[in-house]
Design an enzyme around this catalytic site. Structure first.
Site, mmCIF file in Angstrom:
data_model
loop_
_atom_site.group_PDB
_atom_site.id
_atom_site.type_symbol
_atom_site.label_atom_id
_atom_site.label_comp_id
_atom_site.label_asym_id
_atom_site.label_seq_id
_atom_site.Cartn_x
_atom_site.Cartn_y
_atom_site.Cartn_z
ATOM 1 N N GLU A 306 -45.873 48.438 10.888
ATOM 2 C CA GLU A 306 -46.780 47.295 10.758
ATOM 3 C C GLU A 306 -46.024 45.994 10.491
ATOM 4 O O GLU A 306 -46.449 45.160 9.695
ATOM 5 C CB GLU A 306 -47.804 47.556 9.652
ATOM 6 C CG GLU A 306 -48.697 48.745 9.931
ATOM 7 C CD GLU A 306 -49.774 48.930 8.887
ATOM 8 O OE1 GLU A 306 -50.923 49.179 9.270
ATOM 9 O OE2 GLU A 306 -49.459 48.838 7.678
ATOM 10 N N ASP A 380 -54.815 57.167 9.843
ATOM 11 C CA ASP A 380 -54.812 56.258 8.695
ATOM 12 C C ASP A 380 -56.010 56.484 7.788
ATOM 13 O O ASP A 380 -56.963 55.703 7.817
ATOM 14 C CB ASP A 380 -54.801 54.807 9.190
ATOM 15 C CG ASP A 380 -54.516 53.802 8.071
ATOM 16 O OD1 ASP A 380 -54.002 54.212 7.025
ATOM 17 O OD2 ASP A 380 -54.818 52.616 8.255
ATOM 18 N N GLU A 408 -60.741 52.755 1.631
ATOM 19 C CA GLU A 408 -60.619 51.733 2.666
ATOM 20 C C GLU A 408 -61.558 51.980 3.837
ATOM 21 O O GLU A 408 -62.114 51.029 4.398
ATOM 22 C CB GLU A 408 -59.168 51.697 3.149
ATOM 23 C CG GLU A 408 -58.891 50.739 4.275
ATOM 24 C CD GLU A 408 -57.443 50.785 4.728
ATOM 25 O OE1 GLU A 408 -57.136 50.144 5.747
ATOM 26 O OE2 GLU A 408 -56.619 51.456 4.065
#
Length: 717
Positions: A306, A380, A408
């Protein structure tokens, strides 16, 4: 005499320090220690009249203080502190205590953190012995005893031996130096970097108590997207202050590091791990940290992922980078946790394959004090993912689990989605790496391959909110992570019962419906978000709410359409040999099972296969009808949760009842939004009618596409 005075002072503070009329606000977590009632009170009073605690270390004092706090709260009376056991005494002793000599307790196999609890007699007097090799084990034993007492368990015939299955049991804080928390939904960071190291507020001690109570023994203080400032002298001093608070509770501190720190702080022109100057810089930095924090745990590294820099920028491997850092901390007994979460724009066909492709060839090349930290799934932290194919694929390398406790992708702070079932599902998954029974839990506890360095980490959901986690039920995820990190064989249901009894009441009339609600909540979220193996169809950026239509972002794997691949013929990501062949990354016996839609578990079907809309599932329904019914079932489950909670009015304090009730209203609204938006979009592709029993979406597709959440929580501004 001095010890008796110490204990009396503690009891006085505990009895008078907090007004009895104070509302429940969640601050006390599962360590409330309310007054026991009925048989539980009489049983506790008969087995906890006094304490014999000869230890004097800070950890031994913490154990005595916690035991006094708990017994005082549950019985209404402070236990006496005695020099010798009398009837109803609790004896806290390590192997160094002469009082243990009369017992035949073989404590050596329990290690430094294990403990034994036994109800026995001394000179004809009934006593309870909590014994350990070291004071850390004694502290864990005290918390176990208090857990039993708080949940109403019988205390008159205890014969318990416990030791942790996994060595490193860590929280990873994604806390930034500016006070924000990445993917945090409980307010700002609890670390007040501005006032540290001078001000060490009581919340830090309570944080350490809570973690010790569930066996967590380490904390990474800063975000994996690290700033180099964390390694400067002022911030090392701040970390040292926190380490001093945590030390009596058996908790070490760790730091995430930025790969280019030698360039940003040391004025070097490179961060090449094979450059001697770079290695020397890290060695000097490690020496500086250990001078301030002698028991510093080590480094956590996110590299070449990332946009973060890493050794691959210099055409070096992850092993080259990890081993250089490992050499820097080795003489101090430190470790390096190297994250395997990597994906980049040059991954041509399947993001899910990249970590395996990068790390599998490096098996056996990492230093002895390196452990590779692998997310539970290959994408993820989705509501459901198959276990990561690296588990079982690197027999020569210790692998460390990374779970996400902060939610998340699971409704963030407002959705009641208990993560215990997710943890259990992953830990019990069979990799088949060495035949049947080669579970993920056996990979990470070292038993499958004989590794001594073992670990598990959870991305913390803790913030500055008074209730720590953004809602009372989010606390259960923190609790479940710690308990299942200590013992991966614990069931999510057993842990939910423990948590509910301590957090609300041990009364079965409350525990049973709350646990049932918790146990169904994660599956409800999977159904109203990503059923049948769908994944990553959340809105991009903040990951809150549905957006399966997003397709215009620069990199393919940033777009939800990349993951569901819906078209006129069907839906799902083909990961068989006719597609990306990601199934080949699993052990052969498992790969064969996953390669066939008929032998793939339906819960993972669309993860591994592109399935025709009219294909029949095991229920006899077409895929399209089954997809609709899963979405409907998710919404219906939330309605059932609301009804269950409403029926508990009067059994839960007004403040926590009202918050949960309001959050369930939000969850029902969001579940309906998810259901309607996804069905409107997928129906625009499949062109098939909804089943007769299914209501149409409340709005046309364009309405859902137009929704915008500009200020959704969890992303640092």
């Amino acid at each position: 005499m001095a010890m008796r005075l110490f204990c009396c002072i503690i009891a006085l503070i505990l009895l008078t320090g907090t007004p009895s009329a104070q509302a429940e606000d969640g601050y006390d977590l599962w360590l409330r220690y309310p007054r026991a009632e009925g048989p539980a009170l009489s049983g506790l009073s008969g087995h906890a009249r006094s304490i014999v605690a000869p230890g004097t270390s800070p950890t031994a004092r913490a154990a005595l203080e916690e035991l006094t706090r708990g017994l005082t709260g549950m019985t209404g009376e402070a236990p006496a502190v005695a020099s010798a056991p009398d009837e109803g005494a609790i004896l806290l002793a390590t192997t160094e205590s002469p009082a243990l000599a009369r017992f035949s307790l073989d404590l050596k196999p329990l290690g430094a953190e294990g403990y034994a609890i036994r109800t026995t007699t001394i000179d004809g007097k009934g006593v309870t012995v909590i014994a350990a090799n070291a004071d850390r084990g004694l502290l864990y034993g005290v918390f176990h005893y208090l857990r039993l007492a708080a949940t109403g368990a019988p205390l008159d015939a205890l014969k318990i031996r416990e030791s942790p299955r996994i060595g490193l049991r860590l929280l990873n804080h994604w806390d930034n130096l500016d006070g924000t928390v990445e993917r945090g939904y409980a307010g700002d960071s609890i670390w007040d970097w501005w006032t540290l190291p001078e001000w060490k507020g009581p919340r830090y001690t309570d944080y350490a108590r809570a973690n010790a109570s569930i066996g967590i023994n380490g904390t990474v203080l800063n975000n994996v997207n690290a700033k180099s400032d964390s390694l400067t002298a002022p911030y090392i001093a701040k970390a040292a202050a926190l380490a001093g608070v945590f030390r009596p509770y058996g908790i070490k501190v760790y730091l995430s590091v930025k790969w280019t720190a030698p360039m940003e702080l040391g004025e070097l022109k490179t961060a090449d791990p094979l450059d001697p100057q770079v290695a020397a810089w890290w060695k000097a930095k490690a020496d500086e940290i250990y001078a301030a924090i002698p028991d510093f745990g080590g480094f956590l590294v996110k590299a070449n992922s990332e946009g973060q820099p890493g050794p691959q920028d210099y055409k070096r491997t992850h092993a080259d980078g990890a081993n250089m850092l490992a050499a820097a901390v080795q003489s101090h007994g430190g470790i390096v946790m190297w994250r395997a979460f990597v994906y980049a724009h040059d991954n041509p066909d399947d993001r899910a394959k990249q970590a395996y492709a990068d790390f599998k060839p490096l098996d056996g090349q990492f230093a002895d004090n390196v452990i590779v930290q692998v997310k539970n799934g290959a994408i993820d932290f989705q509501p459901r993912e198959p276990f990561h194919p690296l588990f079982g694929a690197m027999p020569k390398t210790p692998l460390m689990m990374e779970f996400q406790i902060t939610k998340e992708y699971l409704g963030q702070q407002t959705h009641l989605t208990y993560l215990g079932p997710l943890f259990e599902e992953v830990l019990k998954a069979d990799t088949m790496a060495k035949g049947k029974g080669s579970t993920v839990a056996k990979v990470i506890d070292g038993s499958l391959e004989g590794h001594r360095l073992t670990g598990i980490a959870g991305v913390a959901n803790i913030g500055a909110d008074r209730d720590w986690s953004g809602s009372v039920f989010n606390q259960a995820d923190w609790y479940a992570f710690g308990r299942m990190a200590w013992n991966p064989d614990l069931t999510a249901q057993a842990v939910a019962k423990e948590w509910t009894a301590q957090t609300f009441s041990p009364a079965p009339a409350l525990v049973d419906p709350v646990v049932a609600m918790m146990m169904g909540s994660r599956e409800a979220a999977v159904n109203y978000m990503t059923p049948l193996g769908l994944a990553h169809i959340m809105a991009t950026g903040h990951h809150y709410g549905p957006a399966p239509w997003v397709s215009e972002l620069a990199r393919p794997e940033w777009n939800p359409v990349y993951y569901h691949r819906a078209d006129a013929s069907g839906i799902g990501f083909d990961r068989t040999k006719t597609g990306s062949n990601a199934v080949a990354q699993y052990a052969p016996a498992l790969a064969r099972k996953l390669a066939d839609p008929k032998t793939t578990p339906e819960r993972d079907l669309l993860w591994f296969h592109h399935v025709g809309w009219d294909e029949r599932l095991s229920s006899g329904e077409t895929l399209w009808d089954a997809l609709v019914h899963h979405y409907d079932a998710g919404v219906a489950s939330v309605s059932e949760m609301q009804a269950t909670w409403d029926a508990l009015r009067g059994q839960v304090d007004a403040e926590r009842f009202a918050q949960t009730q309001a959050f369930l209203v939000i969850q029902k609204r969001d579940a309906t939004w998810w259901r309607d938006a996804c069905l409107a979009y997928f129906q625009s592709i499949t062109k098939r009618p909804l089943p007769a029993s299914a209501a149409p979406p409340a709005h046309p597709l364009d309405w859902y596409k137009a929704q915008s959440l500009s200020y959704a929580p969890g992303n640092p501004k």
